[in-house]
Motif scaffolding. Sequence first.
Motif, PDB file in Angstrom:
ATOM      1  N   SER A   7      51.099  -3.558  11.103  1.00  0.00           N
ATOM      2  CA  SER A   7      50.852  -3.012   9.992  1.00  0.00           C
ATOM      3  C   SER A   7      52.485  -3.670   9.657  1.00  0.00           C
ATOM      4  O   SER A   7      53.637  -2.847   9.442  1.00  0.00           O
ATOM      5  CB  SER A   7      50.269  -1.474   9.192  1.00  0.00           C
ATOM      6  OG  SER A   7      49.325  -2.132   9.643  1.00  0.00           O
ATOM      7  N   ALA A   8      52.237  -4.543   8.528  1.00  0.00           N
ATOM      8  CA  ALA A   8      53.472  -4.992   7.952  1.00  0.00           C
ATOM      9  C   ALA A   8      53.870  -3.738   7.233  1.00  0.00           C
ATOM     10  O   ALA A   8      55.475  -3.773   7.303  1.00  0.00           O
ATOM     11  CB  ALA A   8      53.659  -5.765   6.473  1.00  0.00           C
ATOM     12  N   CYS A   9      53.566  -2.762   6.211  1.00  0.00           N
ATOM     13  CA  CYS A   9      54.116  -1.254   5.487  1.00  0.00           C
ATOM     14  C   CYS A   9      55.088  -0.752   6.774  1.00  0.00           C
ATOM     15  O   CYS A   9      55.418  -0.018   6.413  1.00  0.00           O
ATOM     16  CB  CYS A   9      53.436  -1.286   4.580  1.00  0.00           C
ATOM     17  SG  CYS A   9      51.293  -0.147   6.106  1.00  0.00           S
ATOM     18  N   VAL A  15      55.521  -3.487   1.129  1.00  0.00           N
ATOM     19  CA  VAL A  15      53.227  -5.091   1.082  1.00  0.00           C
ATOM     20  C   VAL A  15      52.269  -3.559   0.230  1.00  0.00           C
ATOM     21  O   VAL A  15      51.574  -3.839   0.299  1.00  0.00           O
ATOM     22  CB  VAL A  15      52.704  -5.182   1.958  1.00  0.00           C
ATOM     23  CG1 VAL A  15      54.319  -6.832   2.572  1.00  0.00           C
ATOM     24  CG2 VAL A  15      53.205  -4.189   3.406  1.00  0.00           C
ATOM     25  N   ARG A  16      52.801  -2.220   0.246  1.00  0.00           N
ATOM     26  CA  ARG A  16      51.586  -1.671  -0.059  1.00  0.00           C
ATOM     27  C   ARG A  16      51.025  -1.351  -1.439  1.00  0.00           C
ATOM     28  O   ARG A  16      51.524  -2.197  -2.389  1.00  0.00           O
ATOM     29  CB  ARG A  16      51.795  -0.002   0.278  1.00  0.00           C
ATOM     30  CG  ARG A  16      52.464   0.148   1.694  1.00  0.00           C
ATOM     31  CD  ARG A  16      52.683   1.877   1.878  1.00  0.00           C
ATOM     32  NE  ARG A  16      51.366   2.622   1.899  1.00  0.00           N
ATOM     33  CZ  ARG A  16      51.217   3.684   1.509  1.00  0.00           C
ATOM     34  NH1 ARG A  16      52.165   3.723   0.462  1.00  0.00           N
ATOM     35  NH2 ARG A  16      50.031   4.789   1.555  1.00  0.00           N
ATOM     36  N   PHE A  41      51.704  -7.979  10.585  1.00  0.00           N
ATOM     37  CA  PHE A  41      50.372  -8.701   9.470  1.00  0.00           C
ATOM     38  C   PHE A  41      50.187  -7.997   7.934  1.00  0.00           C
ATOM     39  O   PHE A  41      50.016  -6.665   8.677  1.00  0.00           O
ATOM     40  CB  PHE A  41      49.707  -9.437  10.081  1.00  0.00           C
ATOM     41  CG  PHE A  41      48.817 -10.128   9.057  1.00  0.00           C
ATOM     42  CD1 PHE A  41      49.173 -11.625   9.471  1.00  0.00           C
ATOM     43  CD2 PHE A  41      47.629  -9.404   8.463  1.00  0.00           C
ATOM     44  CE1 PHE A  41      48.405 -12.383   8.564  1.00  0.00           C
ATOM     45  CE2 PHE A  41      46.914 -10.908   8.735  1.00  0.00           C
ATOM     46  CZ  PHE A  41      47.388 -12.227   8.589  1.00  0.00           C
ATOM     47  N   CYS A  42      50.243  -8.294   7.351  1.00  0.00           N
ATOM     48  CA  CYS A  42      49.354  -7.624   5.920  1.00  0.00           C
ATOM     49  C   CYS A  42      47.976  -8.225   5.593  1.00  0.00           C
ATOM     50  O   CYS A  42      48.593  -8.641   5.311  1.00  0.00           O
ATOM     51  CB  CYS A  42      50.599  -7.243   4.686  1.00  0.00           C
ATOM     52  SG  CYS A  42      49.477  -6.047   3.382  1.00  0.00           S
ATOM     53  N   PRO A  43      47.127  -7.568   5.757  1.00  0.00           N
ATOM     54  CA  PRO A  43      46.254  -7.963   5.642  1.00  0.00           C
ATOM     55  C   PRO A  43      45.542  -8.536   3.942  1.00  0.00           C
ATOM     56  O   PRO A  43      44.857  -8.786   3.280  1.00  0.00           O
ATOM     57  CB  PRO A  43      44.393  -7.375   6.026  1.00  0.00           C
ATOM     58  CG  PRO A  43      45.347  -6.171   7.629  1.00  0.00           C
ATOM     59  CD  PRO A  43      46.445  -6.541   6.608  1.00  0.00           C
ATOM     60  N   ARG A  53      49.015  -3.658  -6.368  1.00  0.00           N
ATOM     61  CA  ARG A  53      47.727  -3.639  -6.999  1.00  0.00           C
ATOM     62  C   ARG A  53      47.233  -2.560  -7.662  1.00  0.00           C
ATOM     63  O   ARG A  53      47.551  -1.652  -6.261  1.00  0.00           O
ATOM     64  CB  ARG A  53      47.170  -4.538  -6.300  1.00  0.00           C
ATOM     65  CG  ARG A  53      47.530  -3.650  -4.409  1.00  0.00           C
ATOM     66  CD  ARG A  53      46.829  -4.711  -2.962  1.00  0.00           C
ATOM     67  NE  ARG A  53      47.450  -4.038  -1.962  1.00  0.00           N
ATOM     68  CZ  ARG A  53      48.379  -4.429  -1.419  1.00  0.00           C
ATOM     69  NH1 ARG A  53      49.969  -5.429  -2.196  1.00  0.00           N
ATOM     70  NH2 ARG A  53      48.909  -4.515   0.105  1.00  0.00           N
ATOM     71  N   LYS A 108      48.172   1.151   9.803  1.00  0.00           N
ATOM     72  CA  LYS A 108      48.223   1.969   9.647  1.00  0.00           C
ATOM     73  C   LYS A 108      47.529   2.944   8.854  1.00  0.00           C
ATOM     74  O   LYS A 108      46.132   2.648   8.445  1.00  0.00           O
ATOM     75  CB  LYS A 108      48.479   1.423   7.678  1.00  0.00           C
ATOM     76  CG  LYS A 108      49.422   2.963   6.861  1.00  0.00           C
ATOM     77  CD  LYS A 108      50.514   3.933   6.516  1.00  0.00           C
ATOM     78  CE  LYS A 108      50.237   5.484   6.249  1.00  0.00           C
ATOM     79  NZ  LYS A 108      49.776   5.510   7.089  1.00  0.00           N
ATOM     80  N   SER A 111      44.316   3.961   5.332  1.00  0.00           N
ATOM     81  CA  SER A 111      43.764   2.466   4.383  1.00  0.00           C
ATOM     82  C   SER A 111      42.775   1.734   4.488  1.00  0.00           C
ATOM     83  O   SER A 111      42.559   1.811   5.697  1.00  0.00           O
ATOM     84  CB  SER A 111      44.554   0.999   4.634  1.00  0.00           C
ATOM     85  OG  SER A 111      44.306  -0.428   4.597  1.00  0.00           O
ATOM     86  N   SER A 113      42.092  -1.561   5.253  1.00  0.00           N
ATOM     87  CA  SER A 113      41.884  -2.594   5.861  1.00  0.00           C
ATOM     88  C   SER A 113      42.388  -2.339   6.932  1.00  0.00           C
ATOM     89  O   SER A 113      41.886  -2.683   8.070  1.00  0.00           O
ATOM     90  CB  SER A 113      43.176  -3.276   5.431  1.00  0.00           C
ATOM     91  OG  SER A 113      42.366  -4.100   3.978  1.00  0.00           O
ATOM     92  N   CYS A 114      43.592  -1.141   7.612  1.00  0.00           N
ATOM     93  CA  CYS A 114      44.234  -1.129   8.738  1.00  0.00           C
ATOM     94  C   CYS A 114      43.470   0.448   8.903  1.00  0.00           C
ATOM     95  O   CYS A 114      44.006   0.989  10.364  1.00  0.00           O
ATOM     96  CB  CYS A 114      45.691  -1.025   8.006  1.00  0.00           C
ATOM     97  SG  CYS A 114      46.166  -2.621   7.709  1.00  0.00           S
TER      98      CYS A 114
HETATM   99 FE1  SF4 Z   1      49.657  -1.517   5.267  1.00  0.00          FE
HETATM  100 FE2  SF4 Z   1      47.625  -2.753   6.113  1.00  0.00          FE
HETATM  101 FE3  SF4 Z   1      47.640  -1.627   3.526  1.00  0.00          FE
HETATM  102 FE4  SF4 Z   1      48.562  -3.974   4.495  1.00  0.00          FE
HETATM  103  S1  SF4 Z   1      46.706  -3.772   4.398  1.00  0.00           S
HETATM  104  S2  SF4 Z   1      50.240  -2.550   3.217  1.00  0.00           S
HETATM  105  S3  SF4 Z   1      49.732  -4.277   6.144  1.00  0.00           S
HETATM  106  S4  SF4 Z   1      48.019  -0.652   5.004  1.00  0.00           S
END
Ligand code: SF4
Length: 164
Positions: A7-9, A15-16, A41-43, A53, A108, A111, A113-114
Amino acid sequence: MEKILVSACLMGRKVRYDGRAKTSSDTRLAAWREEGRLVVFCPEVAGGLPTPRPAAEIEGGAGGAAVLAGAARVLATDGSDVTAEFVAGARAALAFAQSAGVRLAVLKEGSPSCGSLTVYDGTFGGGRVPGRGATTALLEQHGIRVFAEDRIDEAAAYLRSLEA
Ligand code: SF4
């Protein structure tokens, strides 16, 4: 050499949803970065969402597989439906991982996503339920093992097994 999706964060990228990072201080991640293993990567950003956001959660805490199947939406605190962006981000993450030959990921926790162990319950009250985010669900559907950032012992053991 096995590559690892991260995860990019966790790697310091801001990018969070709140415009911040969640930088990991884990020494193994640092070592893997030095070895050139990490693909970052950040999805959600890849799916077209801006930074910052509104926070988003999967309705009903249903989990990422339900999102991918069209059975649950991802909703933001401003009421917007961001399901399409989350699904697009998951697909982009999978394509990115596959193009790099990735077989494991450290993402992460929590999340939508993650997350790989828990996701928020959809009420924006801070409660969590067992479940996976949309990206994690898609990666695992395609044979990529996902580990939370506090389960790097397990990720390291899996990495050793892949390279044995
Ligand atoms: Fe971090 Fe994943 Fe959220 Fe992007 S989508 S900010 S990589 S936890």
